[in-house]
Motif scaffolding. Structure first.
Motif, PDB file in Angstrom:
ATOM      1  N   ALA A  26     -22.951  17.844 -81.152  1.00  0.00           N
ATOM      2  CA  ALA A  26     -24.280  18.443 -81.338  1.00  0.00           C
ATOM      3  C   ALA A  26     -25.394  17.410 -81.172  1.00  0.00           C
ATOM      4  O   ALA A  26     -26.559  17.696 -81.440  1.00  0.00           O
ATOM      5  N   GLY A  27     -25.049  16.192 -80.764  1.00  0.00           N
ATOM      6  CA  GLY A  27     -26.065  15.203 -80.407  1.00  0.00           C
ATOM      7  C   GLY A  27     -26.389  14.182 -81.481  1.00  0.00           C
ATOM      8  O   GLY A  27     -27.265  13.339 -81.276  1.00  0.00           O
ATOM      9  N   ALA A  28     -25.705  14.219 -82.632  1.00  0.00           N
ATOM     10  CA  ALA A  28     -26.016  13.251 -83.691  1.00  0.00           C
ATOM     11  C   ALA A  28     -25.296  11.923 -83.424  1.00  0.00           C
ATOM     12  O   ALA A  28     -24.153  11.912 -82.963  1.00  0.00           O
ATOM     13  N   LYS A  29     -25.989  10.831 -83.721  1.00  0.00           N
ATOM     14  CA  LYS A  29     -25.345   9.506 -83.606  1.00  0.00           C
ATOM     15  C   LYS A  29     -24.375   9.389 -84.789  1.00  0.00           C
ATOM     16  O   LYS A  29     -24.787   9.310 -85.948  1.00  0.00           O
ATOM     17  N   THR A  30     -23.091   9.409 -84.454  1.00  0.00           N
ATOM     18  CA  THR A  30     -22.075   9.589 -85.500  1.00  0.00           C
ATOM     19  C   THR A  30     -21.096   8.417 -85.540  1.00  0.00           C
ATOM     20  O   THR A  30     -20.596   7.968 -84.513  1.00  0.00           O
ATOM     21  N   ILE A  31     -20.841   7.951 -86.759  1.00  0.00           N
ATOM     22  CA  ILE A  31     -19.808   6.931 -86.968  1.00  0.00           C
ATOM     23  C   ILE A  31     -18.786   7.529 -87.917  1.00  0.00           C
ATOM     24  O   ILE A  31     -19.160   8.133 -88.930  1.00  0.00           O
ATOM     25  N   PHE A  32     -17.487   7.405 -87.596  1.00  0.00           N
ATOM     26  CA  PHE A  32     -16.484   7.797 -88.598  1.00  0.00           C
ATOM     27  C   PHE A  32     -15.567   6.616 -88.867  1.00  0.00           C
ATOM     28  O   PHE A  32     -15.174   5.897 -87.954  1.00  0.00           O
ATOM     29  N   ILE A  33     -15.298   6.427 -90.170  1.00  0.00           N
ATOM     30  CA  ILE A  33     -14.555   5.225 -90.575  1.00  0.00           C
ATOM     31  C   ILE A  33     -13.284   5.636 -91.320  1.00  0.00           C
ATOM     32  O   ILE A  33     -13.218   6.698 -91.927  1.00  0.00           O
ATOM     33  N   ASP A  34     -12.279   4.773 -91.253  1.00  0.00           N
ATOM     34  CA  ASP A  34     -11.083   5.001 -92.079  1.00  0.00           C
ATOM     35  C   ASP A  34     -10.511   3.654 -92.500  1.00  0.00           C
ATOM     36  O   ASP A  34     -10.525   2.691 -91.742  1.00  0.00           O
ATOM     37  N   LYS A  35     -10.013   3.624 -93.729  1.00  0.00           N
ATOM     38  CA  LYS A  35      -9.417   2.378 -94.222  1.00  0.00           C
ATOM     39  C   LYS A  35      -8.063   2.115 -93.579  1.00  0.00           C
ATOM     40  O   LYS A  35      -7.534   1.003 -93.652  1.00  0.00           O
ATOM     41  N   LYS A  36      -7.481   3.148 -92.953  1.00  0.00           N
ATOM     42  CA  LYS A  36      -6.189   2.947 -92.299  1.00  0.00           C
ATOM     43  C   LYS A  36      -6.351   2.083 -91.050  1.00  0.00           C
ATOM     44  O   LYS A  36      -7.405   2.087 -90.422  1.00  0.00           O
ATOM     45  N   LYS A  37      -5.235   1.404 -90.690  1.00  0.00           N
ATOM     46  CA  LYS A  37      -5.263   0.608 -89.458  1.00  0.00           C
ATOM     47  C   LYS A  37      -4.976   1.494 -88.258  1.00  0.00           C
ATOM     48  O   LYS A  37      -5.358   1.207 -87.134  1.00  0.00           O
ATOM     49  N   GLU A  38      -4.213   2.573 -88.510  1.00  0.00           N
ATOM     50  CA  GLU A  38      -3.854   3.479 -87.424  1.00  0.00           C
ATOM     51  C   GLU A  38      -4.074   4.910 -87.907  1.00  0.00           C
ATOM     52  O   GLU A  38      -3.637   5.274 -89.016  1.00  0.00           O
ATOM     53  N   ILE A  39      -4.693   5.712 -87.081  1.00  0.00           N
ATOM     54  CA  ILE A  39      -4.944   7.116 -87.455  1.00  0.00           C
ATOM     55  C   ILE A  39      -3.617   7.820 -87.743  1.00  0.00           C
ATOM     56  O   ILE A  39      -2.645   7.673 -86.995  1.00  0.00           O
ATOM     57  N   GLY A  40      -3.593   8.567 -88.838  1.00  0.00           N
ATOM     58  CA  GLY A  40      -2.436   9.432 -89.137  1.00  0.00           C
ATOM     59  C   GLY A  40      -1.246   8.750 -89.778  1.00  0.00           C
ATOM     60  O   GLY A  40      -0.272   9.402 -90.127  1.00  0.00           O
ATOM     61  N   ILE A  41      -1.291   7.444 -89.962  1.00  0.00           N
ATOM     62  CA  ILE A  41      -0.155   6.700 -90.523  1.00  0.00           C
ATOM     63  C   ILE A  41      -0.571   6.044 -91.844  1.00  0.00           C
ATOM     64  O   ILE A  41      -1.568   5.316 -91.857  1.00  0.00           O
ATOM     65  N   PRO A  42       0.121   6.214 -92.939  1.00  0.00           N
ATOM     66  CA  PRO A  42       1.322   7.030 -93.093  1.00  0.00           C
ATOM     67  C   PRO A  42       0.993   8.533 -93.157  1.00  0.00           C
ATOM     68  O   PRO A  42      -0.097   8.915 -93.605  1.00  0.00           O
ATOM     69  N   VAL A  43       1.954   9.349 -92.733  1.00  0.00           N
ATOM     70  CA  VAL A  43       1.807  10.796 -92.875  1.00  0.00           C
ATOM     71  C   VAL A  43       2.023  11.145 -94.342  1.00  0.00           C
ATOM     72  O   VAL A  43       2.954  10.663 -94.963  1.00  0.00           O
ATOM     73  N   GLN A  44       1.141  11.988 -94.868  1.00  0.00           N
ATOM     74  CA  GLN A  44       1.312  12.471 -96.259  1.00  0.00           C
ATOM     75  C   GLN A  44       1.174  13.983 -96.216  1.00  0.00           C
ATOM     76  O   GLN A  44       0.150  14.541 -96.628  1.00  0.00           O
ATOM     77  N   CYS A  45       2.176  14.639 -95.677  1.00  0.00           N
ATOM     78  CA  CYS A  45       2.055  16.075 -95.415  1.00  0.00           C
ATOM     79  C   CYS A  45       3.436  16.663 -95.147  1.00  0.00           C
ATOM     80  O   CYS A  45       4.346  15.955 -94.704  1.00  0.00           O
ATOM     81  N   ALA A  46       3.578  17.977 -95.400  1.00  0.00           N
ATOM     82  CA  ALA A  46       4.829  18.670 -95.057  1.00  0.00           C
ATOM     83  C   ALA A  46       4.748  19.267 -93.647  1.00  0.00           C
ATOM     84  O   ALA A  46       5.691  19.890 -93.180  1.00  0.00           O
ATOM     85  N   GLU A  47       3.589  19.147 -93.012  1.00  0.00           N
ATOM     86  CA  GLU A  47       3.396  19.403 -91.576  1.00  0.00           C
ATOM     87  C   GLU A  47       3.624  20.852 -91.146  1.00  0.00           C
ATOM     88  O   GLU A  47       4.102  21.114 -90.043  1.00  0.00           O
ATOM     89  N   ALA A  48       3.261  21.791 -92.042  1.00  0.00           N
ATOM     90  CA  ALA A  48       3.336  23.209 -91.667  1.00  0.00           C
ATOM     91  C   ALA A  48       1.921  23.765 -91.573  1.00  0.00           C
ATOM     92  O   ALA A  48       1.090  23.494 -92.447  1.00  0.00           O
ATOM     93  N   ILE A  49       1.644  24.520 -90.513  1.00  0.00           N
ATOM     94  CA  ILE A  49       0.314  25.147 -90.410  1.00  0.00           C
ATOM     95  C   ILE A  49       0.472  26.659 -90.224  1.00  0.00           C
ATOM     96  O   ILE A  49       1.185  27.118 -89.336  1.00  0.00           O
ATOM     97  N   GLY A  50      -0.182  27.407 -91.083  1.00  0.00           N
ATOM     98  CA  GLY A  50      -0.074  28.869 -91.057  1.00  0.00           C
ATOM     99  C   GLY A  50      -0.744  29.441 -89.818  1.00  0.00           C
ATOM    100  O   GLY A  50      -1.893  29.106 -89.521  1.00  0.00           O
ATOM    101  N   THR A  51      -0.039  30.335 -89.107  1.00  0.00           N
ATOM    102  CA  THR A  51      -0.624  30.906 -87.880  1.00  0.00           C
ATOM    103  C   THR A  51      -1.868  31.745 -88.195  1.00  0.00           C
ATOM    104  O   THR A  51      -2.772  31.830 -87.376  1.00  0.00           O
TER     105      THR A  51
END
Ligand SMILES: Cc1cc2nc3c(=O)[nH]c(=O)nc-3n(C[C@H](O)[C@H](O)[C@H](O)COP(=O)(O)OP(=O)(O)OC[C@H]3O[C@@H](n4cnc5c(N)ncnc54)[C@H](O)[C@@H]3O)c2cc1C
Length: 408
Positions: A26-51
């Motif tokens: 939408a045109g906003a100057k956006t920064i997103f940060i995460d303390k993780k070194k790699e996105i998604g690792i470690p996984v903390q989820c049972a990995e099911a998504i309802g249809t």
């Protein structure tokens, strides 16, 4: 040096990536940060998504992300199994690390800047809830980011909430789950997720969520800590119907974590801070599905933040956006949360049978007070007779515009 931006998203999980993508698009100057070194690792989820939640997403999910189709859920308590199929019971298994990376790449593609290994450690305020500066610890030292809007997408243990003094944790407001991806299993039915309500998991449940014919995420959690989480998990593995399926199983990857178990109809914006995903309790009870709601709400938060920085509308409208899109689901989720708190604190057989009936929608939540007056044998008989009925659907309780609308 101070880095200025329109929107700072704290956390690059599903909520944060979705918010960053929407804000940048939408045109906003956006920064997103995460303390993780790699996105998604470690996984903390049972990995099911309802249809049933997929239509609420702002995009189409690429087929390669949907790695295993699940037809229904089999619920177990007190040796009674109830199987539900289709509608809100069908789902897909995903690989969270890959899905999260795909989401992050979409945000980067839309123009958002990602800073990994970057932990929010402090916030400076102009006045209550109006953030002027975010203090971020990185490998190269401290960085100061000065945003117009902060989106708190930093999960169940949100630092933004703590620093803004918005955190209201109490017993039963956070569930703890110990979970592993297991291989070489002998699953009874790899096309059904399995949920187990029992003494082993006070206030919560154990689960086996298949990812293939022989692999599954296996976990157990509690809401009311009457014993250690390791104890819960070990007791769950000893339940005979579980044990026989896991006989030669190998624990491959740990995926344990914490989930918020709070009301959904809370306030989600304070000053120039928007809350999203687990930081905003945006998961649907009783199964605590948070992944897709985090993406749907992240999108709304990102769009609303971008509108706000371009001078249109107020941030207050974020709650209205959610109400408009997902409000009816969230309201039903809150009803189920009330019932869950009421039933699950006791951890007795009768309450487990009631939970089984409510969670499978065999019992109407509207009749809960009457059902509570029945004894275990009567409840068992009712559940058994539903199982044996040829016209099962006629005995389930549907209402039009509600979570229960998705039940087939
Ligand atoms: C064991 C377990 C099983 C689950 N199973 C399911 C399931 O099967 N289906 C489902 O739909 N949901 C499930 N959930 C819930 C689901 O995982 C969450 O609802 C979802 O991940 C919420 O997304 P989020 O982006 O809000 O938070 P998160 O995914 O937790 O992401 C938050 C991010 O913020 C980062 N962060 C935190 N603090 C800081 C900081 N100070 N500075 C910078 N970064 C920070 C974290 O590193 C993290 O990457 C499960 C949860 C657990 C714990």
């Amino acid at each position: 040096m101070v880095i200025e931006c329109d929107v700072l998203v704290v956390g690059a999980g599903p909520a944060g990536c979705s918010a960053a993508r929407a804000a940048a698009e939408a045109g906003a100057k956006t920064i997103f940060i995460d303390k993780k070194k790699e996105i998604g690792i470690p996984v903390q989820c049972a990995e099911a998504i309802g249809t049933y939640l997929i239509p609420f997403l702002p995009f189409r999910i690429p087929e390669e992300q949907l790695i295993w189709k699940i037809d229904g859920i089999s619920f177990w308590a007190e040796d009674i199994t109830i199987k539900r199929k289709g509608g809100m019971w069908s789902s897909y298994a995903i690989n969270r690390d890959q899905f999260d990376k795909w989401l992050a790449n979409n945000a980067i593609g839309a123009g958002a800047k990602l800073l990994l290994d970057s932990e929010l450690v402090d916030l400076e305020f102009r006045e209550k809830y109006y953030v002027t500066n975010a203090i971020v610890k990185t490998r190269k030292g401290i960085r100061v980011i000065s945003p117009k809007v902060v989106i708190a997408a930093d999960g169940a243990d949100s630092t933004v909430l703590k620093l803004s003094r918005l955190k209201k944790e109490h017993e039963g407001s956070i569930g703890e789950i110990k979970s592993y991806e297991m291989h070489d299993l002998q699953l009874d039915n790899p096309y059904y997720d399995q949920l187990f309500i029992g003494e082993f998991a006070p206030g919560a449940y154990g689960y086996i969520f298949p990812k293939s014919k022989t692999t599954a995420n296996v976990g157990a959690g509690f809401l009311f800590p009457q014993k250690s989480i390791d104890h819960c998990y070990e007791e769950f593995l000893e339940v005979p119907v579980v044990k026989k399926q896991l006989k030669n199983g190998k624990e491959v990857t740990e995926k344990s974590g914490r989930v918020p178990f709070c009301y959904l109809t809370d306030k989600w914006n304070y000053g120039n801070v928007l809350l999203v995903g687990d930081a905003a309790n945006q998961n649907i009870k009783p199964l605590v599905e948070g992944f897709l709601p985090a993406i749907a709400c992240g999108d709304l938060a990102g769009k609303r933040a971008a509108k706000y920085v371009s001078g249109k509308n107020t941030l207050d409208d974020y709650s209205k956006d959610i109400e408009h899109k997902l409000g009816f689901l969230f309201k039903d989720s809150d009803i189920l949360l009330d019932i869950a708190y009421d039933l699950l604190q006791s951890n007795a057989a009768k309450e487990r049978l009631l939970s089984l009936g409510i969670n499978t929608n065999v019992f109407s939540y509207k009749k809960i007070e009457k059902l509570k007056r029945e004894n275990c044998d009567d409840l068992k008989r009712k559940l058994d007779s539903w199982n044996n009925s040829k016209i099962r659907q006629a005995l389930t309780y549907l209402s039009e515009k509600s979570l229960f609308h998705y039940i087939c």
